[in-house]
Motif scaffolding. Structure first.
Motif, PDB file in Angstrom:
ATOM      1  N   PRO A 205       4.988  96.396  -7.413  1.00 55.49           N
ATOM      2  CA  PRO A 205       4.653  96.891  -8.761  1.00 55.49           C
ATOM      3  C   PRO A 205       5.769  97.710  -9.407  1.00 55.49           C
ATOM      4  O   PRO A 205       5.972  97.630 -10.618  1.00 55.49           O
ATOM      5  N   SER A 206       6.518  98.494  -8.607  1.00 54.32           N
ATOM      6  CA  SER A 206       7.567  99.349  -9.170  1.00 54.32           C
ATOM      7  C   SER A 206       8.657  98.541  -9.877  1.00 54.32           C
ATOM      8  O   SER A 206       9.326  99.045 -10.781  1.00 54.32           O
ATOM      9  N   HIS A 207       8.832  97.269  -9.458  1.00 57.83           N
ATOM     10  CA  HIS A 207       9.877  96.437 -10.063  1.00 57.83           C
ATOM     11  C   HIS A 207       9.502  95.975 -11.467  1.00 57.83           C
ATOM     12  O   HIS A 207      10.344  95.425 -12.184  1.00 57.83           O
ATOM     13  N   TYR A 208       8.243  96.158 -11.829  1.00 58.19           N
ATOM     14  CA  TYR A 208       7.812  95.769 -13.172  1.00 58.19           C
ATOM     15  C   TYR A 208       7.701  96.993 -14.081  1.00 58.19           C
ATOM     16  O   TYR A 208       7.111  96.920 -15.156  1.00 58.19           O
ATOM     17  N   MET A 209       8.286  98.104 -13.651  1.00 53.25           N
ATOM     18  CA  MET A 209       8.283  99.343 -14.429  1.00 53.25           C
ATOM     19  C   MET A 209       9.724  99.794 -14.665  1.00 53.25           C
ATOM     20  O   MET A 209      10.679  99.155 -14.224  1.00 53.25           O
ATOM     21  N   MET A 210       9.894 100.926 -15.348  1.00 51.42           N
ATOM     22  CA  MET A 210      11.231 101.470 -15.631  1.00 51.42           C
ATOM     23  C   MET A 210      11.983 101.806 -14.342  1.00 51.42           C
ATOM     24  O   MET A 210      13.212 101.845 -14.322  1.00 51.42           O
ATOM     25  N   HIS A 211      11.220 102.035 -13.267  1.00 54.92           N
ATOM     26  CA  HIS A 211      11.810 102.397 -11.976  1.00 54.92           C
ATOM     27  C   HIS A 211      12.854 101.363 -11.536  1.00 54.92           C
ATOM     28  O   HIS A 211      13.875 101.704 -10.937  1.00 54.92           O
ATOM     29  N   PHE A 212      12.592 100.082 -11.862  1.00 54.41           N
ATOM     30  CA  PHE A 212      13.490  99.011 -11.419  1.00 54.41           C
ATOM     31  C   PHE A 212      14.885  99.145 -12.035  1.00 54.41           C
ATOM     32  O   PHE A 212      15.906  99.111 -11.337  1.00 54.41           O
ATOM     33  N   LYS A 213      14.951  99.319 -13.350  1.00 57.80           N
ATOM     34  CA  LYS A 213      16.248  99.422 -14.028  1.00 57.80           C
ATOM     35  C   LYS A 213      16.924 100.770 -13.790  1.00 57.80           C
ATOM     36  O   LYS A 213      18.148 100.860 -13.641  1.00 57.80           O
ATOM     37  N   MET A 214      16.103 101.830 -13.716  1.00 60.32           N
ATOM     38  CA  MET A 214      16.661 103.173 -13.602  1.00 60.32           C
ATOM     39  C   MET A 214      17.178 103.485 -12.203  1.00 60.32           C
ATOM     40  O   MET A 214      18.170 104.218 -12.048  1.00 60.32           O
ATOM     41  N   ILE A 215      16.519 102.953 -11.166  1.00 56.39           N
ATOM     42  CA  ILE A 215      16.884 103.319  -9.796  1.00 56.39           C
ATOM     43  C   ILE A 215      17.236 102.101  -8.943  1.00 56.39           C
ATOM     44  O   ILE A 215      18.362 101.972  -8.455  1.00 56.39           O
ATOM     45  N   SER A 216      16.293 101.184  -8.767  1.00 56.78           N
ATOM     46  CA  SER A 216      16.475 100.077  -7.823  1.00 56.78           C
ATOM     47  C   SER A 216      17.731  99.256  -8.115  1.00 56.78           C
ATOM     48  O   SER A 216      18.576  99.037  -7.240  1.00 56.78           O
ATOM     49  N   ALA A 217      17.849  98.762  -9.337  1.00 54.35           N
ATOM     50  CA  ALA A 217      18.992  97.914  -9.689  1.00 54.35           C
ATOM     51  C   ALA A 217      20.306  98.689  -9.615  1.00 54.35           C
ATOM     52  O   ALA A 217      21.350  98.142  -9.240  1.00 54.35           O
ATOM     53  N   ARG A 218      20.293  99.962  -9.974  1.00 55.35           N
ATOM     54  CA  ARG A 218      21.523 100.776  -9.942  1.00 55.35           C
ATOM     55  C   ARG A 218      21.966 101.051  -8.509  1.00 55.35           C
ATOM     56  O   ARG A 218      23.161 101.018  -8.203  1.00 55.35           O
ATOM     57  N   VAL A 219      21.010 101.343  -7.611  1.00 53.25           N
ATOM     58  CA  VAL A 219      21.361 101.596  -6.208  1.00 53.25           C
ATOM     59  C   VAL A 219      22.040 100.374  -5.617  1.00 53.25           C
ATOM     60  O   VAL A 219      23.012 100.478  -4.854  1.00 53.25           O
ATOM     61  N   ALA A 220      21.553  99.189  -5.970  1.00 51.16           N
ATOM     62  CA  ALA A 220      22.132  97.955  -5.451  1.00 51.16           C
ATOM     63  C   ALA A 220      23.409  97.561  -6.186  1.00 51.16           C
ATOM     64  O   ALA A 220      24.102  96.623  -5.764  1.00 51.16           O
ATOM     65  N   GLY A 221      23.733  98.276  -7.266  1.00 55.58           N
ATOM     66  CA  GLY A 221      24.929  97.922  -8.035  1.00 55.58           C
ATOM     67  C   GLY A 221      24.745  96.654  -8.836  1.00 55.58           C
ATOM     68  O   GLY A 221      25.714  95.951  -9.143  1.00 55.58           O
ATOM     69  N   ARG A 222      23.485  96.324  -9.182  1.00 54.01           N
ATOM     70  CA  ARG A 222      23.184  95.122  -9.964  1.00 54.01           C
ATOM     71  C   ARG A 222      22.359  95.525 -11.193  1.00 54.01           C
ATOM     72  O   ARG A 222      21.178  95.193 -11.306  1.00 54.01           O
ATOM     73  N   PRO A 223      22.939  96.254 -12.129  1.00 54.91           N
ATOM     74  CA  PRO A 223      22.180  96.775 -13.277  1.00 54.91           C
ATOM     75  C   PRO A 223      21.606  95.684 -14.180  1.00 54.91           C
ATOM     76  O   PRO A 223      20.671  95.946 -14.938  1.00 54.91           O
ATOM     77  N   HIS A 224      22.136  94.473 -14.101  1.00 57.05           N
ATOM     78  CA  HIS A 224      21.662  93.400 -14.980  1.00 57.05           C
ATOM     79  C   HIS A 224      20.787  92.382 -14.249  1.00 57.05           C
ATOM     80  O   HIS A 224      20.433  91.340 -14.814  1.00 57.05           O
ATOM     81  N   ALA A 225      20.424  92.653 -13.007  1.00 56.18           N
ATOM     82  CA  ALA A 225      19.594  91.724 -12.229  1.00 56.18           C
ATOM     83  C   ALA A 225      18.182  91.652 -12.799  1.00 56.18           C
ATOM     84  O   ALA A 225      17.634  92.648 -13.284  1.00 56.18           O
ATOM     85  N   GLN A 232      19.926  88.922  -5.570  1.00 55.27           N
ATOM     86  CA  GLN A 232      20.976  89.759  -6.134  1.00 55.27           C
ATOM     87  C   GLN A 232      21.099  91.094  -5.391  1.00 55.27           C
ATOM     88  O   GLN A 232      22.182  91.664  -5.300  1.00 55.27           O
ATOM     89  N   CYS A 233      19.985  91.582  -4.841  1.00 61.03           N
ATOM     90  CA  CYS A 233      19.978  92.906  -4.205  1.00 61.03           C
ATOM     91  C   CYS A 233      19.578  92.876  -2.722  1.00 61.03           C
ATOM     92  O   CYS A 233      20.092  93.666  -1.932  1.00 61.03           O
ATOM     93  N   HIS A 234      18.659  91.979  -2.356  1.00 56.55           N
ATOM     94  CA  HIS A 234      18.078  91.996  -1.019  1.00 56.55           C
ATOM     95  C   HIS A 234      18.748  91.020  -0.060  1.00 56.55           C
ATOM     96  O   HIS A 234      19.338  90.026  -0.471  1.00 56.55           O
TER      97      HIS A 234
END
Length: 251
Positions: A205-225, A232-234
């Motif tokens: 569920p967190s991937h369908y919220m702002m959490h995905f762009k703000m934290i998850s994608a940035r930690v993986a270095g894939r801000p546009h995933a 792209q990340c896993h």
């Protein structure tokens, strides 16, 4: 062989001695004779029936389902929960509910083969609309870890709430799974280079919220995933093994 006869004779002598030393009033009590014939302690749930064999057993006939129903017919939590609601149409209890195994043992031992056989017996007595079984296949085992009887079971009747595939693979669980555990030892994950992860995996569920762009994608270095671009990340070793970041758990 000799030791066996010694054991039998010793047991008979013990019973005779016990009868001779017991009071006459005790011998007249049904509970006294019931204790002599008891094959083992009841489970903790049925301990209150220790001196009342007739609550479950009928002379000559044995255990009758009707006696189980007397106590359990109004168990609404059992009949309303999806994994156990099938009890409402079961005609026999003793195959999966075993007693006299001691206080520490549960009185439930799920036997899928016996469940299928009970379903077959009910088909002869009732109609072909038995929810326990499925007629969509010829009952030929799809793999070595399941029996022909178990294949006849309609797994989704009891396990649809356990489906981690969200019905993407249909409802015929037996095509891949066995009845003793969900894990499939023979399963081999597709290539780590695969880009079709979303066919089988759904994002949390967190991937369908702002959490995905703000934290998850940035930690993986894939801000546009995108959410459906798992690759792209896993990595396939673990969901928490992030490309370029290593082991990372933030939920």
């Amino acid at each position: 062989m000799k030791s066996k006869w010694i054991y039998i004779v010793a047991s008979i002598l013990f019973v005779v001695l016990w009868i001779m030393t017991s009071s006459e009033s005790a011998l007249k009590q049904p509970a006294t004779w019931q204790r002599l014939a008891e094959p083992g302690q009841l489970s903790a749930a049925h301990a209150h029936l220790e001196n009342n064999c007739a609550a479950c057993h009928t002379s000559v006939t044995g255990i009758e389902t009707s006696k189980c129903i007397v106590c359990h017919a109004n168990n609404e939590s059992l009949l309303q929960r999806q994994p156990t609601s099938f009890h409402g149409s079961i005609s026999s209890c003793k195959e999966c509910h075993l007693e006299h195994q001691g206080r520490g043992k549960r009185a439930t031992s799920m036997d899928h083969v016996m469940l299928a056989k009970i379903g077959m017996r009910q088909l002869k007595d009732d109609d072909v609309n038995n929810k326990l079984l499925t007629w969509s296949k010829l009952w030929v085992p799809p793999h070595a870890n399941i029996t022909p009887d178990e294949v006849a079971l309609n797994c989704a009747t009891c396990h649809s709430n356990d489906d981690r595939h969200f019905q993407l693979f249909g409802q015929d669980c037996a095509q891949c799974h066995a009845t003793d555990k969900w894990m499939i030892a023979e399963f081999r994950h597709p290539s780590p280079n695969s880009m079709d992860c979303a066919q089988c995996h759904q994002a949390p569920p967190s991937h369908y919220m702002m959490h995905f762009k703000m934290i998850s994608a940035r930690v993986a270095g894939r801000p546009h995933a995108r959410v459906d671009q798992c690759f792209q990340c896993h990595q396939t070793t673990s969901w928490n093994d992030i490309l370029g970041a290593g082991w990372y758990k933030h939920h």
